[in-house]
Every structure is written in structure tokens, then in C-alpha cells.
Design a protein around this motif. Structure first.
Motif, short mmCIF file in Angstrom:
data_model
loop_
_atom_site.label_atom_id
_atom_site.label_comp_id
_atom_site.label_asym_id
_atom_site.label_seq_id
_atom_site.Cartn_x
_atom_site.Cartn_y
_atom_site.Cartn_z
N UNK A 93 0.85 -1.19 0.00
CA UNK A 93 0.00 0.00 0.00
C UNK A 93 0.89 1.24 0.00
N UNK A 94 0.61 2.18 -0.87
CA UNK A 94 1.55 3.27 -1.09
C UNK A 94 1.04 4.65 -0.72
N UNK A 95 -0.21 4.79 -0.30
CA UNK A 95 -0.65 6.12 0.12
C UNK A 95 -1.11 6.06 1.58
N UNK A 310 -8.54 12.65 -3.92
CA UNK A 310 -7.17 12.16 -3.80
C UNK A 310 -7.02 10.70 -4.19
N UNK A 311 -5.91 10.38 -4.86
CA UNK A 311 -5.49 9.00 -5.16
C UNK A 311 -6.48 8.25 -6.05
N UNK A 312 -7.23 8.99 -6.86
CA UNK A 312 -8.21 8.37 -7.74
C UNK A 312 -7.63 8.18 -9.14
N UNK A 313 -8.19 7.21 -9.87
CA UNK A 313 -7.82 7.02 -11.27
C UNK A 313 -9.00 7.41 -12.16
N UNK A 314 -8.78 8.45 -12.94
CA UNK A 314 -9.76 8.89 -13.92
C UNK A 314 -9.34 8.26 -15.25
N UNK A 315 -9.99 7.14 -15.61
CA UNK A 315 -9.49 6.28 -16.66
C UNK A 315 -10.15 6.47 -18.00
N UNK A 329 -13.88 25.21 -1.65
CA UNK A 329 -12.43 24.98 -1.64
C UNK A 329 -12.20 23.51 -1.96
N UNK A 330 -11.36 23.23 -2.99
CA UNK A 330 -11.20 21.88 -3.50
C UNK A 330 -9.72 21.55 -3.62
N UNK A 331 -9.30 20.49 -2.93
CA UNK A 331 -7.93 20.01 -2.99
C UNK A 331 -7.91 18.77 -3.86
N UNK A 332 -7.32 18.89 -5.05
CA UNK A 332 -7.26 17.80 -6.02
C UNK A 332 -5.81 17.32 -6.04
N UNK A 333 -5.54 16.14 -5.48
CA UNK A 333 -4.16 15.80 -5.15
C UNK A 333 -3.83 14.35 -5.50
N UNK A 334 -2.73 14.18 -6.22
CA UNK A 334 -2.18 12.85 -6.54
C UNK A 334 -3.19 11.91 -7.19
N UNK A 335 -3.94 12.45 -8.15
CA UNK A 335 -4.81 11.63 -8.98
C UNK A 335 -4.13 11.37 -10.32
N UNK A 336 -4.60 10.35 -11.03
CA UNK A 336 -4.05 10.00 -12.33
C UNK A 336 -5.14 10.17 -13.39
N UNK A 427 1.05 7.47 -10.40
CA UNK A 427 0.78 6.10 -10.76
C UNK A 427 0.92 5.15 -9.60
N UNK A 428 1.96 5.35 -8.79
CA UNK A 428 2.19 4.51 -7.62
C UNK A 428 1.10 4.72 -6.58
N UNK A 429 0.75 5.96 -6.35
CA UNK A 429 -0.23 6.28 -5.30
C UNK A 429 -1.64 5.81 -5.65
N UNK A 430 -1.94 5.66 -6.93
CA UNK A 430 -3.28 5.26 -7.36
C UNK A 430 -3.33 3.82 -7.87
#
Length: 444
Positions: A93-95, A310-315, A329-336, A427-430
Motif C-alpha cells: 500500500x503506497x498512500x 485524492x489517489x483516484x484514477x480517472x481512466x 475549496x477543492x484540494x485535487x491531489x495525486x490523482x491519475x 501512478x504509484x499512489x493510485x
């Protein structure tokens, strides 16, 4: 006066002014809420929900984003604190959310450990941690007014906190939207649970909901009618929109490891003063309007909306709204993000959008390279909106148009450099986004 006390005073003024709008807020929600008769029970619930959202609002959202970034850095560098929590140094697990629970081979007997693992704006969400387990044994949904014991609908309408799990694999075809009561966890680990080919999930006028490790797809509108939302209340609803998960005037919501695709309307919508929300580790595929956060430029109540994505994959097969934001207020972080067909992140009504450490890969189409899209405003106006990109990775010509003031404390400068990981780590986080295949006796 100190800076902290100044912020506190401003928040108190804001709270009092906002609370004064409650009567107008209640008068405006009938149609959007799919309610035919806004009776005394629902009026009281709506008022309580708005008060809860006001309490959940954080007057210092930047502190939440900074703390989130610090937790990401600690998870990736494998610090001592993370290792003590895991009891398994070899965990993949990486996140920081996954590292909180996934490596425990006895997760099936420690399910409620998950309630400690939310991060971001939804970090206080504990769902049904303080309640008993409820085992869903029956996938049917034959009676939405008087649900049968053992069904998911019977579980979610109870007044008490519940941690809801599933006896076996099942496909649940909802006859009408599933109205979820306060303090519930829907935990699909250990089974393959599909909410599909019927109505979707509705989180309305409630607080403290976790939806975890299920698949939501092929959601369609339903006609409405008399639907029970509590053991104490049944009410008449209009036609549902076909959203996968709809969040309406609700707070402390955490959606994690959910796979979503092919719904008639949005995959996830949050509107009408909903706040304290985290959407994490989810996988989105094959859909047009993916995630709407704030439904209308005229709904100023959404000023208090605060959401971590966070940490989502939008494929594959996605078109737009990943997310589309208003007011808050929106924090969009470490998504792919992979090859959107129109745009990835958009908004109107001057939202604050902080994009950090995402990976954006544009499609070959030369007209869809821009990540961002701003609606209903001239450039002279939207240049004042704070939309900032830090550490994002851009591939195949993708680019992010920034606006507004820079962030005060960049995580990529000076001593803070290790706290936050750039888009090359997305990529690793998601890697494990979406519903997981969890087996008892093994790390999930």
C-alpha cells in the motif's frame, strides 16, 4: 489581536450571517432534493443538516491541505510512525489512507480500524464505528416503503449507527434511490458487491457516512414514489436523476475504493452546502459528467463546501467534470488522469482549486490539451479565482491555466520539499484504486 483570533472572529461572523439564511435555504431545496412534500420531519432534518455543515466547515482549509501533503510524504518515505501502525514493513500500500489499514491480514476481524483512516476534509468521518455490525444477506429490493430485514435498504434506514457488511457476492438492483441515514458504513470488503441496473445511492440531510469497496454502475433514473428514509419516516419522492452517488446537504462523507462507471447522470454529485468530504482511491471509467461539486451558480450556500479528491484514477472513456466545482475549496491531489475528451478540472462561481501532484495525460486531439475549463465568466473575472498547480506532471501536451494568487506555503520550497510528492508518483499512489479483492487472512 493575534492572527488566530482574527480568523476565529471572522469565522464567527460568517457563521452567524450564514445561519440567518436557513429559512431561504429550506425554501429553495424542494425540487433539487426530489421531495414532493417537505413535511415537518424533513424540515427539521434539513435544518439540522445545514447546522452540521456549518460546524464541519474549516476556516483554515490550507492547514488541511498542508497536513494531507505531509501524510503523503511520510507514507512514501516509510517513516517510523507509519511502520509502527502497519505491523508489516513489506506492505505494498503506497498512500497514507491505504497504509492505515490494508496491510493487516486480520482486517476482517478489525474492520472498524478503517474508521481511523480518512484523510483530507473528510478526516473526521467514522461512519458506523460506534454501532453494531449488520450483515446484508438478501440482495433484493422489493419493498421500498417497508424494507425486508437482511436487505441493504433495511440496514441504511436504521436510526442507530451501523457497520454494514455483506454475507456474499451480490448484485443489488435498487427499485428506487437508496436513502441512507446518519452514521452508516457500507463496507463491501470480502465480497464483490455491485449496485447496478437500478437507482443509485442518496446521502441527503445526514452526517457521517462511509461508502467503501463496492462497484456502482449502470445507474438509471427511477420514477419515484413513497420511499422510506428512516424507520421514523416515509415520504413521496419525484423521479431520481440517475446519479451513482448523490450527496445533498450532508457533511462528514468519505467515499473510498469505489469503482464507478456508466451512470445516467453524474457518478458522484455533491451539492447544497455539503462539506467535509473526501473522495479517495476510486476508479472512474466510461462516463460523460463524472463529478459535480456545487450544482448552481446561484447556490451561495456552497461557499462552505470543502472537498478532497485524492489517489483516484480517472481512466478510459471519460469526458469532463473531474471534478467541476463551484464556490468552495477543492484540494485535487495525486490523482491519475488519462485522456479526457473535453477537459479534466472545471468550474464557475469563483471556486478555489488547488491541484497538486496529479498526472495529466492528454488525448491526441489537439483541442483537448487544456486541463482546465472556466464557465460563465470573462477572463478579467476568472483571473482572480485561485486555481493553482504545483508539482503536477503533464504528458502529451497537457497544460493547466493558473489564475489568482499563488499559494502562501509551497510544499516544493525550502525545508518542506519532502512533504509532498510530485505527479510522477501519481501512478504509484493510485495503483490500487477502485474496489479491492479482499480475502480473509490476507492483507487486502
Amino acid at each position: 489581536m493575534t492572527f488566530t483570533s482574527h480568523i476565529s472572529l471572522l469565522f464567527q461572523v460568517f457563521f452567524v450571517a450564514f445561519a440567518a439564511t436557513i429559512p431561504a435555504f429550506l425554501a429553495s431545496i424542494d425540487a433539487d432534493a426530489h421531495i414532493v412534500e417537505f413535511d415537518e420531519f424533513l424540515q427539521k432534518r434539513a435544518e439540522n443538516a445545514l447546522q452540521a455543515s456549518l460546524r464541519a466547515y474549516n476556516p483554515d482549509p490550507e492547514a488541511v491541505t498542508e497536513n494531507f501533503n505531509k501524510q503523503v510524504g511520510e507514507a512514501l518515505k516509510g517513516g517510523n510512525e507509519t511502520r509502527r501502525n502497519l505491523r508489516a514493513d513489506s506492505c505494498m500500500a503506497t498512500n497514507p489512507i491505504d497504509r492505515c489499514w490494508r496491510c493487516d491480514p486480520d482486517w476482517a476481524n478489525n474492520r472498524k480500524r478503517l474508521a481511523r483512516c480518512a484523510r483530507g476534509f473528510g478526516h473526521h468521518t467514522t461512519g458506523g464505528k460506534d454501532g453494531r455490525y449488520y450483515v446484508v444477506t438478501d440482495p433484493s429490493d422489493d419493498n421500498v416503503e417497508e424494507p425486508k430485514p437482511g436487505t441493504l435498504r433495511h440496514a441504511v434506514i436504521q436510526e442507530e449507527p451501523l457497520w454494514i457488511i455483506f454475507e456474499r457476492n451480490m448484485v443489488i438492483r435498487l427499485k428506487q434511490e437508496l436513502l441512507i441515514n446518519n452514521d452508516k458504513t457500507i463496507d463491501g470488503r470480502g465480497a464483490e458487491v455491485h449496485i447496478a441496473y437500478g437507482a443509485g445511492l442518496t446521502i441527503q440531510f445526514v452526517q457521517n457516512i462511509i461508502i467503501h469497496n463496492i462497484k456502482v454502475h449502470h445507474i438509471v433514473p427511477r420514477s419515484g414514489g413513497m420511499i422510506r428514509d428512516s424507520v421514523l419516516h416515509v415520504g413521496l419522492r419525484t423521479r431520481s436523476d440517475g446519479d451513482g452517488i448523490s450527496i445533498f446537504s450532508a457533511s462528514h462523507i468519505w467515499i473510498d475504493h469505489v469503482s464507478l462507471s456508466k451512470c445516467t447522470d453524474g457518478l458522484i454529485d455533491a451539492i447544497m452546502a455539503s462539506t467535509a468530504i473526501t473522495v479517495s482511491n476510486c476508479k472512474f471509467n466510461n462516463h460523460n459528467e463524472v463529478m459535480l461539486l456545487g450544482a448552481n451558480d446561484g447556490h451561495t450556500e456552497d461557499t462552505i463546501m470543502q472537498v478532497t479528491v485524492a489517489f483516484n484514477r480517472f481512466g478510459k472513456g471519460l469526458v469532463q467534470r473531474m471534478p467541476r466545482c463551484r464556490w468552495g475549496f477543492f484540494h485535487v491531489v495525486n490523482n491519475d488522469y488519462a485522456q479526457w475528451k473535453m477537459y479534466a478540472i472545471g468550474g464557475s462561481a469563483h471556486p478555489t482549486i488547488i491541484s497538486q501532484g496529479n498526472r495529466f495525460k492528454a488525448a491526441p486531439n489537439q483541442f483537448t490539451k487544456e486541463v482546465t475549463k472556466r464557465d460563465y465568466a470573462e477572463k478579467s473575472e476568472w483571473m482572480g479565482w485561485q486555481w493553482r498547480s504545483e508539482g503536477d506532471k503533464f504528458l502529451n501536451g497537457a497544460f493547466f491555466v493558473e489564475s489568482g494568487p499563488p499559494l502562501k506555503n509551497s510544499p516544493f520550497t525550502g525545508k518542506n520539499k519532502i512533504q509532498f510528492k510530485p505527479g510522477s508518483y501519481a501512478g504509484r499512489l493510485t495503483r490500487y484504486a477502485g474496489a479491492l479483492k479482499c480475502k480473509e487472512g490476507q492483507g487486502c
